[in-house]
Design a protein around this motif. Sequence first.
Motif, PDB file in Angstrom:
ATOM      1  N   MET B   1       7.565 -20.117  35.993  1.00  0.00           N
ATOM      2  CA  MET B   1       7.047 -21.437  36.345  1.00  0.00           C
ATOM      3  C   MET B   1       7.953 -22.514  35.722  1.00  0.00           C
ATOM      4  SD  MET B   1       3.171 -22.728  35.712  1.00  0.00           S
ATOM      5  CE  MET B   1       2.504 -21.177  36.323  1.00  0.00           C
ATOM      6  N   ALA B   2       8.559 -23.342  36.562  1.00  0.00           N
ATOM      7  CA  ALA B   2       9.486 -24.356  36.053  1.00  0.00           C
ATOM      8  C   ALA B   2       8.708 -25.480  35.370  1.00  0.00           C
ATOM      9  CB  ALA B   2      10.317 -24.916  37.189  1.00  0.00           C
ATOM     10  N   GLN B   3       9.237 -25.973  34.264  1.00  0.00           N
ATOM     11  CA  GLN B   3       8.618 -27.063  33.520  1.00  0.00           C
ATOM     12  C   GLN B   3       9.361 -28.364  33.801  1.00  0.00           C
ATOM     13  OE1 GLN B   3       5.707 -26.427  31.663  1.00  0.00           O
ATOM     14  NE2 GLN B   3       6.039 -24.606  32.911  1.00  0.00           N
ATOM     15  N   PRO B   4       8.738 -29.514  33.533  1.00  0.00           N
ATOM     16  CA  PRO B   4       9.405 -30.792  33.799  1.00  0.00           C
ATOM     17  C   PRO B   4      10.741 -30.938  33.061  1.00  0.00           C
ATOM     18  CG  PRO B   4       7.092 -31.131  33.291  1.00  0.00           C
ATOM     19  CD  PRO B   4       7.367 -29.687  33.059  1.00  0.00           C
ATOM     20  N   ASP B   5      10.884 -30.258  31.887  1.00  0.00           N
ATOM     21  CA  ASP B   5      12.133 -30.381  31.136  1.00  0.00           C
ATOM     22  C   ASP B   5      13.194 -29.382  31.605  1.00  0.00           C
ATOM     23  OD1 ASP B   5      11.087 -28.037  30.236  1.00  0.00           O
ATOM     24  OD2 ASP B   5      11.088 -28.563  28.109  1.00  0.00           O
ATOM     25  N   GLY B   6      12.928 -28.683  32.720  1.00  0.00           N
ATOM     26  CA  GLY B   6      13.927 -27.772  33.275  1.00  0.00           C
ATOM     27  C   GLY B   6      13.854 -26.360  32.728  1.00  0.00           C
ATOM     28  N   THR B   7      12.936 -26.112  31.763  1.00  0.00           N
ATOM     29  CA  THR B   7      12.800 -24.756  31.234  1.00  0.00           C
ATOM     30  C   THR B   7      11.791 -23.980  32.081  1.00  0.00           C
ATOM     31  OG1 THR B   7      11.048 -25.417  29.720  1.00  0.00           O
ATOM     32  CG2 THR B   7      13.314 -25.542  28.894  1.00  0.00           C
ATOM     33  N   TYR B   8      11.740 -22.687  31.837  1.00  0.00           N
ATOM     34  CA  TYR B   8      10.810 -21.838  32.593  1.00  0.00           C
ATOM     35  C   TYR B   8       9.901 -21.090  31.632  1.00  0.00           C
ATOM     36  CZ  TYR B   8      14.138 -22.594  36.383  1.00  0.00           C
ATOM     37  OH  TYR B   8      14.947 -23.163  37.326  1.00  0.00           O
ATOM     38  N   ARG B   9       8.675 -20.899  32.056  1.00  0.00           N
ATOM     39  CA  ARG B   9       7.752 -20.122  31.237  1.00  0.00           C
ATOM     40  C   ARG B   9       6.802 -19.295  32.119  1.00  0.00           C
ATOM     41  NH1 ARG B   9       4.192 -24.793  28.251  1.00  0.00           N
ATOM     42  NH2 ARG B   9       6.238 -25.273  27.373  1.00  0.00           N
ATOM     43  N   LEU B  10       6.377 -18.174  31.540  1.00  0.00           N
ATOM     44  CA  LEU B  10       5.397 -17.320  32.206  1.00  0.00           C
ATOM     45  C   LEU B  10       4.100 -17.474  31.429  1.00  0.00           C
ATOM     46  CD1 LEU B  10       4.631 -14.920  34.134  1.00  0.00           C
ATOM     47  CD2 LEU B  10       5.372 -13.412  32.291  1.00  0.00           C
ATOM     48  N   SER B  11       3.113 -18.105  32.056  1.00  0.00           N
ATOM     49  CA  SER B  11       1.893 -18.390  31.302  1.00  0.00           C
ATOM     50  C   SER B  11       0.939 -17.195  31.338  1.00  0.00           C
ATOM     51  CB  SER B  11       1.201 -19.641  31.848  1.00  0.00           C
ATOM     52  OG  SER B  11       0.405 -19.319  32.950  1.00  0.00           O
ATOM     53  N   GLY B  12       0.269 -16.985  30.204  1.00  0.00           N
ATOM     54  CA  GLY B  12      -0.706 -15.918  30.116  1.00  0.00           C
ATOM     55  C   GLY B  12      -1.845 -16.146  31.092  1.00  0.00           C
ATOM     56  N   GLU B  86      18.582  -9.739  35.501  1.00  0.00           N
ATOM     57  CA  GLU B  86      19.324  -9.981  36.734  1.00  0.00           C
ATOM     58  C   GLU B  86      18.507 -10.885  37.660  1.00  0.00           C
ATOM     59  OE1 GLU B  86      22.357  -8.728  36.294  1.00  0.00           O
ATOM     60  OE2 GLU B  86      22.812  -9.961  38.037  1.00  0.00           O
ATOM     61  N   THR B  87      17.204 -10.635  37.724  1.00  0.00           N
ATOM     62  CA  THR B  87      16.314 -11.459  38.558  1.00  0.00           C
ATOM     63  C   THR B  87      16.190 -12.864  37.977  1.00  0.00           C
ATOM     64  OG1 THR B  87      15.072  -9.456  39.018  1.00  0.00           O
ATOM     65  CG2 THR B  87      14.011 -11.533  39.609  1.00  0.00           C
ATOM     66  N   LEU B  88      16.056 -12.922  36.642  1.00  0.00           N
ATOM     67  CA  LEU B  88      15.878 -14.227  35.986  1.00  0.00           C
ATOM     68  C   LEU B  88      17.120 -15.110  36.145  1.00  0.00           C
ATOM     69  CD1 LEU B  88      14.082 -13.059  32.712  1.00  0.00           C
ATOM     70  CD2 LEU B  88      13.034 -14.067  34.736  1.00  0.00           C
ATOM     71  N   LYS B  89      18.284 -14.451  36.294  1.00  0.00           N
ATOM     72  CA  LYS B  89      19.527 -15.215  36.448  1.00  0.00           C
ATOM     73  C   LYS B  89      19.569 -15.985  37.763  1.00  0.00           C
ATOM     74  CE  LYS B  89      22.546 -12.295  33.656  1.00  0.00           C
ATOM     75  NZ  LYS B  89      23.562 -11.238  33.727  1.00  0.00           N
ATOM     76  N   ASN B  90      18.685 -15.634  38.704  1.00  0.00           N
ATOM     77  CA  ASN B  90      18.635 -16.368  39.979  1.00  0.00           C
ATOM     78  C   ASN B  90      18.062 -17.776  39.809  1.00  0.00           C
ATOM     79  OD1 ASN B  90      19.671 -14.239  41.479  1.00  0.00           O
ATOM     80  ND2 ASN B  90      17.651 -13.288  41.685  1.00  0.00           N
ATOM     81  N   LEU B  91      17.403 -18.006  38.675  1.00  0.00           N
ATOM     82  CA  LEU B  91      16.817 -19.329  38.434  1.00  0.00           C
ATOM     83  C   LEU B  91      17.920 -20.316  38.039  1.00  0.00           C
ATOM     84  CD1 LEU B  91      13.789 -18.109  36.321  1.00  0.00           C
ATOM     85  CD2 LEU B  91      13.667 -19.025  38.640  1.00  0.00           C
ATOM     86  N   ASP B  92      17.745 -21.557  38.440  1.00  0.00           N
ATOM     87  CA  ASP B  92      18.743 -22.599  38.159  1.00  0.00           C
ATOM     88  C   ASP B  92      18.998 -22.735  36.660  1.00  0.00           C
ATOM     89  OD1 ASP B  92      19.327 -23.234  40.675  1.00  0.00           O
ATOM     90  OD2 ASP B  92      17.977 -24.973  40.817  1.00  0.00           O
ATOM     91  N   GLY B  93      20.254 -22.734  36.269  1.00  0.00           N
ATOM     92  CA  GLY B  93      20.625 -23.005  34.874  1.00  0.00           C
ATOM     93  C   GLY B  93      20.435 -21.837  33.930  1.00  0.00           C
ATOM     94  N   VAL B  94      20.051 -20.681  34.453  1.00  0.00           N
ATOM     95  CA  VAL B  94      19.827 -19.515  33.586  1.00  0.00           C
ATOM     96  C   VAL B  94      21.032 -18.581  33.693  1.00  0.00           C
ATOM     97  CG1 VAL B  94      18.341 -17.534  33.099  1.00  0.00           C
ATOM     98  CG2 VAL B  94      17.333 -19.690  33.855  1.00  0.00           C
TER      99      VAL B  94
END
Lengths: 292, 111
Positions: B1-12, B86-94
């Motif tokens: 889940m993309a955050q407003p600051d451009g980071t990603y997180r998987l919420s519980g 490898e999958t996570l690398k598909n996200l922008d900036g990762v």
Amino acid sequence: MWKKIVSICAVLFILITSQAHAHVMNADNAYNDLNYTEAKGEILFITALGMTNSQDETATFRPNDSLAMEELAEFVAAYYHLEGENTVQQVVEKGWISSLKGNATFADVNEAFFAGELAIENGSESLTREAFAMFISEHGSSLIEEAGFTEGPVGQVEAVEQKEISVDGKDTHQYHIQIGDETIILAAHPYVDAPSVDPTVWEGMYVTTSLLMEDPHDNGEEVAQFLSISEDPPVQEQVVEEETSSIDEESKKETAEVVEEEKGNHYANWLFIGLVVVVVFIVVGLYMKKRN
Amino acid sequence: MAQPDGTYRLSGEWLNTESDLSYYFRADHVYMVYERPEGHVILIGQVLQNKDGQSASLILEEGFYNGFFLPKELLEELIPFTLSYETLKNLDGVEQPYLTQKDGYLQLQTK
């Protein structure tokens, strides 16, 4: 309901005793209130030195609170492992601090931990708890040895290997971290100022501080109890790189100047040859004219 | 889940809508609870990078069934989830991803 109670008790038991994997403590899980402080590493450092051992069980550090004299006495008592009743009063009786009343100043901290020997300008100013941690980190190199630590290797983490060992009959994983040519063993519950608590993620990152100490939880081996790890190369290396690049720039400049100078000499030579040729032509011309 | 600051997180919270277990992400461990009338299971683990450095998995350290220890052999077999880098690398900036546990979510970070 009883099942829940039994389960919760079991969980608490295991949280205290489990050593299946190293449980790395960083700013996220050592305290609940370090999100907005600039002194995360410093607070973990004084925690590793044992200064906060007698703090309350709320897992908060309260970095922005003023440091009270009584709290300073608690830090001193914990650091020096004072035992018995009323250890804070013992700190006063030993003359390490003057009283337990009011807020502490930089001079009080200087007196308590460094026998007043540091030359400080802001001695009369009071300080926050995070400022205390920063002050100790800045001046506390003598406290590291006194606390029983030895300074370990620093540099880029080349490899992290996980090994299975047995401690008191219980299987556990131990992390071996290769820094340059040296390998250090990570303690079971180390304090680490790092972006991740997973040691295998540290490969390629930079250890800027490592403090080692023998630990009975790791079969009495000397293990890393505190590490400071950064994703970027340490500033010193960056300065060296910058210096190197500025030296390169200067040598490039000098080379360019030499080339320019050589170019200039080259033109002067041709000008001289040209002048000689012209003079020869004039002399020959005058000679021919005279002869005719 | 993309955050407003451009980071990603998987919420519980999101994970719990997709699973029969309840996941509780904390900065120190991940706790999983599975409750049925006949039994109550609690599992405790950490999200750790796998040896090949290409993925991270939730590795279980301890488990309890109605308050009794689950054998280590069983826990080693159980891997609740694995996230491929490898999958996570598909996200922008990762570029070089790794995961850290935070209170309530997994934070995707990049070296």
